[in-house]
Motif scaffolding. Structure first.
Motif, PDB file in Angstrom:
ATOM      1  N   ASP A 348       0.836  -1.195   0.000  1.00  0.00           N
ATOM      2  CA  ASP A 348       0.000   0.000   0.000  1.00  0.00           C
ATOM      3  C   ASP A 348       0.876   1.253   0.000  1.00  0.00           C
ATOM      4  OD1 ASP A 348      -2.311   1.549   0.239  1.00  0.00           O
ATOM      5  OD2 ASP A 348      -2.334   1.419   2.415  1.00  0.00           O
ATOM      6  N   LYS A 349       0.354   2.362  -0.510  1.00  0.00           N
ATOM      7  CA  LYS A 349       1.104   3.626  -0.501  1.00  0.00           C
ATOM      8  C   LYS A 349       0.262   4.732   0.151  1.00  0.00           C
ATOM      9  CE  LYS A 349      -0.333   5.139  -5.138  1.00  0.00           C
ATOM     10  NZ  LYS A 349       0.113   5.586  -6.479  1.00  0.00           N
ATOM     11  N   GLY A 350       0.974   5.766   0.634  1.00  0.00           N
ATOM     12  CA  GLY A 350       0.320   6.869   1.335  1.00  0.00           C
ATOM     13  C   GLY A 350       0.652   6.801   2.813  1.00  0.00           C
ATOM     14  N   THR A 351       1.381   7.781   3.344  1.00  0.00           N
ATOM     15  CA  THR A 351       1.932   7.676   4.700  1.00  0.00           C
ATOM     16  C   THR A 351       0.874   7.559   5.777  1.00  0.00           C
ATOM     17  OG1 THR A 351       3.955   8.832   4.090  1.00  0.00           O
ATOM     18  CG2 THR A 351       3.364   8.849   6.420  1.00  0.00           C
ATOM     19  N   ARG A 352      -0.035   8.525   5.852  1.00  0.00           N
ATOM     20  CA  ARG A 352      -1.070   8.486   6.890  1.00  0.00           C
ATOM     21  C   ARG A 352      -2.441   8.543   6.228  1.00  0.00           C
ATOM     22  NH1 ARG A 352      -0.247  13.197  10.798  1.00  0.00           N
ATOM     23  NH2 ARG A 352       0.535  14.243   8.927  1.00  0.00           N
ATOM     24  N   ARG A 353      -3.271   7.545   6.510  1.00  0.00           N
ATOM     25  CA  ARG A 353      -4.590   7.480   5.882  1.00  0.00           C
ATOM     26  C   ARG A 353      -5.595   6.873   6.855  1.00  0.00           C
ATOM     27  NH1 ARG A 353      -5.784   4.458   1.914  1.00  0.00           N
ATOM     28  NH2 ARG A 353      -4.261   2.823   2.256  1.00  0.00           N
ATOM     29  N   GLU A 354      -6.829   7.313   6.757  1.00  0.00           N
ATOM     30  CA  GLU A 354      -7.929   6.669   7.486  1.00  0.00           C
ATOM     31  C   GLU A 354      -8.501   5.626   6.543  1.00  0.00           C
ATOM     32  OE1 GLU A 354     -10.127   5.630  10.591  1.00  0.00           O
ATOM     33  OE2 GLU A 354      -8.489   7.085  10.598  1.00  0.00           O
ATOM     34  N   CYS A 355      -8.026   4.382   6.681  1.00  0.00           N
ATOM     35  CA  CYS A 355      -8.238   3.417   5.605  1.00  0.00           C
ATOM     36  C   CYS A 355      -8.862   2.096   6.049  1.00  0.00           C
ATOM     37  CB  CYS A 355      -6.904   3.139   4.899  1.00  0.00           C
ATOM     38  SG  CYS A 355      -5.590   2.588   5.986  1.00  0.00           S
ATOM     39  N   VAL A 356      -9.463   2.031   7.239  1.00  0.00           N
ATOM     40  CA  VAL A 356     -10.112   0.802   7.692  1.00  0.00           C
ATOM     41  C   VAL A 356     -11.468   1.145   8.303  1.00  0.00           C
ATOM     42  CG1 VAL A 356      -9.995  -1.218   9.206  1.00  0.00           C
ATOM     43  CG2 VAL A 356      -7.902  -0.343   8.133  1.00  0.00           C
ATOM     44  N   ILE A 357     -12.505   0.445   7.848  1.00  0.00           N
ATOM     45  CA  ILE A 357     -13.835   0.522   8.454  1.00  0.00           C
ATOM     46  C   ILE A 357     -14.198  -0.870   8.944  1.00  0.00           C
ATOM     47  CG2 ILE A 357     -16.300   0.818   7.975  1.00  0.00           C
ATOM     48  CD1 ILE A 357     -15.594   3.023   6.026  1.00  0.00           C
ATOM     49  N   VAL A 358     -14.628  -0.972  10.189  1.00  0.00           N
ATOM     50  CA  VAL A 358     -15.007  -2.257  10.772  1.00  0.00           C
ATOM     51  C   VAL A 358     -16.515  -2.280  10.968  1.00  0.00           C
ATOM     52  CG1 VAL A 358     -14.707  -3.838  12.714  1.00  0.00           C
ATOM     53  CG2 VAL A 358     -12.780  -2.437  11.925  1.00  0.00           C
ATOM     54  N   LYS A 359     -17.176  -3.289  10.367  1.00  0.00           N
ATOM     55  CA  LYS A 359     -18.630  -3.362  10.444  1.00  0.00           C
ATOM     56  C   LYS A 359     -19.093  -4.790  10.188  1.00  0.00           C
ATOM     57  CE  LYS A 359     -22.803  -1.108   8.682  1.00  0.00           C
ATOM     58  NZ  LYS A 359     -23.348  -0.101   7.720  1.00  0.00           N
ATOM     59  N   ASP A 360     -19.977  -5.287  11.045  1.00  0.00           N
ATOM     60  CA  ASP A 360     -20.607  -6.602  10.850  1.00  0.00           C
ATOM     61  C   ASP A 360     -19.585  -7.709  10.632  1.00  0.00           C
ATOM     62  OD1 ASP A 360     -23.069  -5.315  11.041  1.00  0.00           O
ATOM     63  OD2 ASP A 360     -23.193  -4.989   8.891  1.00  0.00           O
ATOM     64  N   ASN A 361     -18.580  -7.763  11.486  1.00  0.00           N
ATOM     65  CA  ASN A 361     -17.558  -8.810  11.454  1.00  0.00           C
ATOM     66  C   ASN A 361     -16.703  -8.776  10.187  1.00  0.00           C
ATOM     67  OD1 ASN A 361     -16.565 -10.791  13.266  1.00  0.00           O
ATOM     68  ND2 ASN A 361     -17.215 -12.398  11.861  1.00  0.00           N
ATOM     69  N   LEU A 362     -16.723  -7.631   9.510  1.00  0.00           N
ATOM     70  CA  LEU A 362     -15.889  -7.442   8.327  1.00  0.00           C
ATOM     71  C   LEU A 362     -15.048  -6.181   8.513  1.00  0.00           C
ATOM     72  CD1 LEU A 362     -18.533  -8.059   5.511  1.00  0.00           C
ATOM     73  CD2 LEU A 362     -16.863  -9.714   6.358  1.00  0.00           C
ATOM     74  N   ALA A 363     -13.842  -6.207   7.957  1.00  0.00           N
ATOM     75  CA  ALA A 363     -12.999  -5.021   7.923  1.00  0.00           C
ATOM     76  C   ALA A 363     -12.811  -4.625   6.468  1.00  0.00           C
ATOM     77  CB  ALA A 363     -11.650  -5.292   8.585  1.00  0.00           C
ATOM     78  N   TYR A 364     -13.207  -3.406   6.139  1.00  0.00           N
ATOM     79  CA  TYR A 364     -13.067  -2.882   4.779  1.00  0.00           C
ATOM     80  C   TYR A 364     -11.775  -2.065   4.733  1.00  0.00           C
ATOM     81  CZ  TYR A 364     -17.970  -4.209   4.283  1.00  0.00           C
ATOM     82  OH  TYR A 364     -19.153  -4.915   4.235  1.00  0.00           O
ATOM     83  N   ILE A 365     -10.788  -2.573   4.016  1.00  0.00           N
ATOM     84  CA  ILE A 365      -9.446  -1.997   4.026  1.00  0.00           C
ATOM     85  C   ILE A 365      -9.156  -1.364   2.664  1.00  0.00           C
ATOM     86  CG2 ILE A 365      -7.002  -2.478   4.431  1.00  0.00           C
ATOM     87  CD1 ILE A 365      -7.916  -5.094   5.840  1.00  0.00           C
ATOM     88  N   ALA A 366      -8.936  -0.048   2.667  1.00  0.00           N
ATOM     89  CA  ALA A 366      -8.611   0.655   1.427  1.00  0.00           C
ATOM     90  C   ALA A 366      -7.121   0.495   1.138  1.00  0.00           C
ATOM     91  CB  ALA A 366      -8.977   2.128   1.550  1.00  0.00           C
ATOM     92  N   VAL A 367      -6.802  -0.026  -0.037  1.00  0.00           N
ATOM     93  CA  VAL A 367      -5.417  -0.275  -0.427  1.00  0.00           C
ATOM     94  C   VAL A 367      -5.122   0.461  -1.740  1.00  0.00           C
ATOM     95  CG1 VAL A 367      -3.694  -2.008  -1.043  1.00  0.00           C
ATOM     96  CG2 VAL A 367      -5.409  -2.536   0.695  1.00  0.00           C
ATOM     97  N   ASN A 368      -4.084   1.295  -1.708  1.00  0.00           N
ATOM     98  CA  ASN A 368      -3.609   1.979  -2.913  1.00  0.00           C
ATOM     99  C   ASN A 368      -2.418   1.195  -3.463  1.00  0.00           C
ATOM    100  OD1 ASN A 368      -5.417   4.163  -2.338  1.00  0.00           O
ATOM    101  ND2 ASN A 368      -3.903   5.000  -0.926  1.00  0.00           N
ATOM    102  N   SER A 369      -2.659   0.357  -4.421  1.00  0.00           N
ATOM    103  CA  SER A 369      -1.598  -0.491  -4.961  1.00  0.00           C
ATOM    104  C   SER A 369      -1.103   0.056  -6.293  1.00  0.00           C
ATOM    105  CB  SER A 369      -2.097  -1.924  -5.141  1.00  0.00           C
ATOM    106  OG  SER A 369      -1.155  -2.702  -5.852  1.00  0.00           O
ATOM    107  N   THR A 370       0.204   0.230  -6.396  1.00  0.00           N
ATOM    108  CA  THR A 370       0.801   0.702  -7.647  1.00  0.00           C
ATOM    109  C   THR A 370       0.598  -0.311  -8.761  1.00  0.00           C
ATOM    110  OG1 THR A 370       2.485   1.893  -6.378  1.00  0.00           O
ATOM    111  CG2 THR A 370       2.948   1.504  -8.701  1.00  0.00           C
ATOM    112  N   LEU A 371       0.664  -1.587  -8.435  1.00  0.00           N
ATOM    113  CA  LEU A 371       0.578  -2.637  -9.448  1.00  0.00           C
ATOM    114  C   LEU A 371      -0.843  -3.149  -9.671  1.00  0.00           C
ATOM    115  CD1 LEU A 371       3.710  -4.772  -8.456  1.00  0.00           C
ATOM    116  CD2 LEU A 371       3.536  -3.037 -10.261  1.00  0.00           C
TER     117      LEU A 371
END
Length: 406
Positions: A348-371
Motif C-alpha cells: 500500500d502507498k500513502g503515509t497516513r490514511r484513514e483506511c479501515v472501516i469495521v462493520k458486521d464482522n468485516l474489515a473494509y481496508i482501502a489499499v492503494n496499490s501501484t501494481l
C-alpha cells in the motif's frame, strides 16, 4: 415626476423578491446524507474529490464521474465525518464549517469563527456536541480546547488547558490522543524539537495528563519512556480505541513520518478501565516483533484483535518517497497474546490514511496499490479470508480516507 403606480409597484417588487429569497433559504435541504460511506480521493493530477456510496462490497467508481471536485484552498483530508455531515476548519478563513454533499457539489451549511486554533484531536461528546482539542497557531505551545454545538454551529465553551509549555530545546507540543472518562479527560502528548526549517524530532517521553472535565483543570501527569509520540492527529488517522472491558489502547508513532525518533520502538500502550495512568506491566513492542519496522495507524476489530499498518524500511529511501512508494503492509494483532499475523494484501502507498472501516464482522481496508489498482479489500474476521470489493478507478491515485456516514 411623481408617479403613484410606479411608486407603489417598486416596494411591492422588493417585498416579493425578499419573500422569494427567504423562502429559498428556508427550503434549503439541511438534512444529512442518506448514504452509508464516504471517501476522500486524491487524483492523479492533484485534484481532490469527495464521494459517497451505499456499498463497499463491489462495483467500480470514478471520482471524476460520481464525486464532488473540491477546492484545495478551503478543504483538506482532515475532515470530521459524522452522521451524514462533514466538518472542517478552514485555516485560510479561520472558520469552522459544516457541509453536506449534494450530488457533485459540496454545500456549505453553516460556519463559525475559530481563530488561532489548530485541531489535533476531536471527540464526540454527544450527537451534537463536538470537543476539539488543539494548539495555538502562533507557535504551537499552548494546548487549547473548544466545545461546539454542531446543530447550531456555536461555541459553548473554550479555553486553555494547563499543560506545561515546551522549554529548553523543545519548541512545540503535539497532542496524540484525548480520552473522556466521566468527569476525567486523559490527554496524551509529547514535545517537539525543531531541527531545521523542514525537520523536527521528539522528546523520548510519552506524557499522559489527567484533567478534571469539564472544568479542564490539570490533576496529574504520568510519564513513560518506553516509546514516544503517542498517537497523532485523529482527524487524519486512527491511533486508539477502547476494548469491550473499557481498557484504552493507544499506539506510539516514533517513526520518521511522525515522531522522528526511529531508534525507539513503535508500541501499543494500555490504560486500564477506571485508571488514569499507563499500565506499566503492558507494552506491545511492534518494532521488536517479527515486523521489525515502524507502524502508523491502528483500528480495533473486537475481541482484543486490531489491524495496524506498518512501513517497510527496505523499500523506501526516506521521508521524500515515504508517501509515494508502495511499501505498507497490514497486520492483525492479538493484543493479549501479543501475536501478529500478516494479511495477504498488495503493498500500500500513502503515509497516513484513514483506511479501515469495521462493520458486521468485516474489515473494509482501502489499499492503494501501484501494481494492482485501488480497491476496498474485505477481510472476514470469522474465517480470515480476503477478497476485493469496490474499485476506485479513473482519476484515483490515492484513497486518502474512508468513513462511515451513518
Amino acid at each position: 415626476m411623481y408617479h403613484p403606480v410606479k411608486t407603489f409597484l417598486l416596494p411591492c417588487l422588493l417585498i416579493l423578491f425578499c419573500c422569494v429569497s427567504c423562502n429559498q433559504n428556508n427550503h434549503q435541504d439541511l438534512s444529512p446524507s442518506k448514504k452509508k460511506y464516504s471517501m476522500y480521493i486524491l487524483g492523479k493530477d492533484g485534484k481532490e474529490y469527495l464521494l459517497e456510496t451505499d456499498s463497499l462490497n463491489s462495483g467500480l467508481v470514478r471520482p471524476e464521474d460520481k464525486g464532488a471536485l473540491l477546492d484545495g484552498d478551503i478543504m483538506d483530508r482532515d475532515i470530521i465525518v459524522h452522521q451524514g455531515y462533514y466538518y472542517h476548519l478552514s485555516r485560510k478563513k479561520a472558520s469552522f464549517e459544516k457541509y453536506k454533499l449534494n450530488g457533485s457539489k459540496l454545500i456549505l451549511l453553516a460556519a463559525m469563527p475559530l481563530k488561532d486554533f489548530s485541531i489535533e484531536n476531536c471527540n464526540w461528546i454527544s450527537n451534537d456536541t463536538l470537543l476539539l482539542t488543539g494548539l495555538n497557531k502562533s507557535d504551537y505551545t499552548q494546548v487549547k480546547y473548544i466545545s461546539v454545538n454542531t446543530a447550531k454551529m456555536q461555541q459553548t465553551a473554550a479555553g486553555d488547558i494547563n499543560i506545561a509549555r515546551p522549554s529548553g530545546k523543545f519548541t512545540s507540543v503535539s497532542i496524540g490522543f484525548v480520552e473522556l472518562r466521566k468527569d476525567k479527560m486523559l490527554l496524551g502528548y509529547t514535545y517537539n524539537e525543531q531541527l531545521s526549517s523542514s525537520n523536527y524530532s521528539t522528546s523520548d517521553t510519552t506524557y499522559v495528563a489527567a484533567i478534571k472535565y469539564p472544568e479542564m483543570q490539570l490533576i496529574k501527569t504520568d510519564k513513560d519512556t518506553r516509546s514516544t509520540s503517542p498517537g497523532g492527529t485523529n482527524t487524519i488517522q486512527s491511533y486508539s480505541f477502547n476494548d469491550e472491558q473499557g481498557n484504552y489502547y493507544f499506539m506510539s508513532c516514533p517513526g520518521i513520518a511522525l515522531g522522528n525518533r526511529p531508534e525507539l520502538p513503535t508500541g501499543i500502550f494500555r490504560i486500564n478501565a477506571g485508571q488514569e495512568t499507563i499500565d506499566k506491566s503492558y507494552f506491545f513492542d511492534i518494532s521488536g516483533s517479527v515486523i521489525q519496522n515502524h507502524a502508523y495507524g491502528i483500528w480495533y476489530l473486537g475481541n482484543h484483535k486490531a489491524i495496524i499498518r506498518s512501513e517497510r524500511k527496505d523499500l523506501f529511501k526516506g521521508l521524500s518517497d515515504h508517501y509515494s512508494t508502495a511499501h505498507f503492509e497490514f497486520y492483525v494483532l492479538d493484543l493479549l497474546k501479543k501475536e501478529i499475523k500478516k494479511l495477504d494484501l498488495p503493498l500500500d502507498k500513502g503515509t497516513r490514511r484513514e483506511c479501515v472501516i469495521v462493520k458486521d464482522n468485516l474489515a473494509y481496508i482501502a489499499v492503494n496499490s501501484t501494481l494492482n489498482g485501488n480497491y476496498i479489500w474485505i477481510y472476514n474476521m470469522s474465517n480470515g479470508t480476503l477478497k476485493k470489493g469496490l474499485q476506485l478507478a479513473g482519476d484515483t491515485d490515492f484513497i486518502l480516507r474512508e468513513d462511515q456516514l451513518n
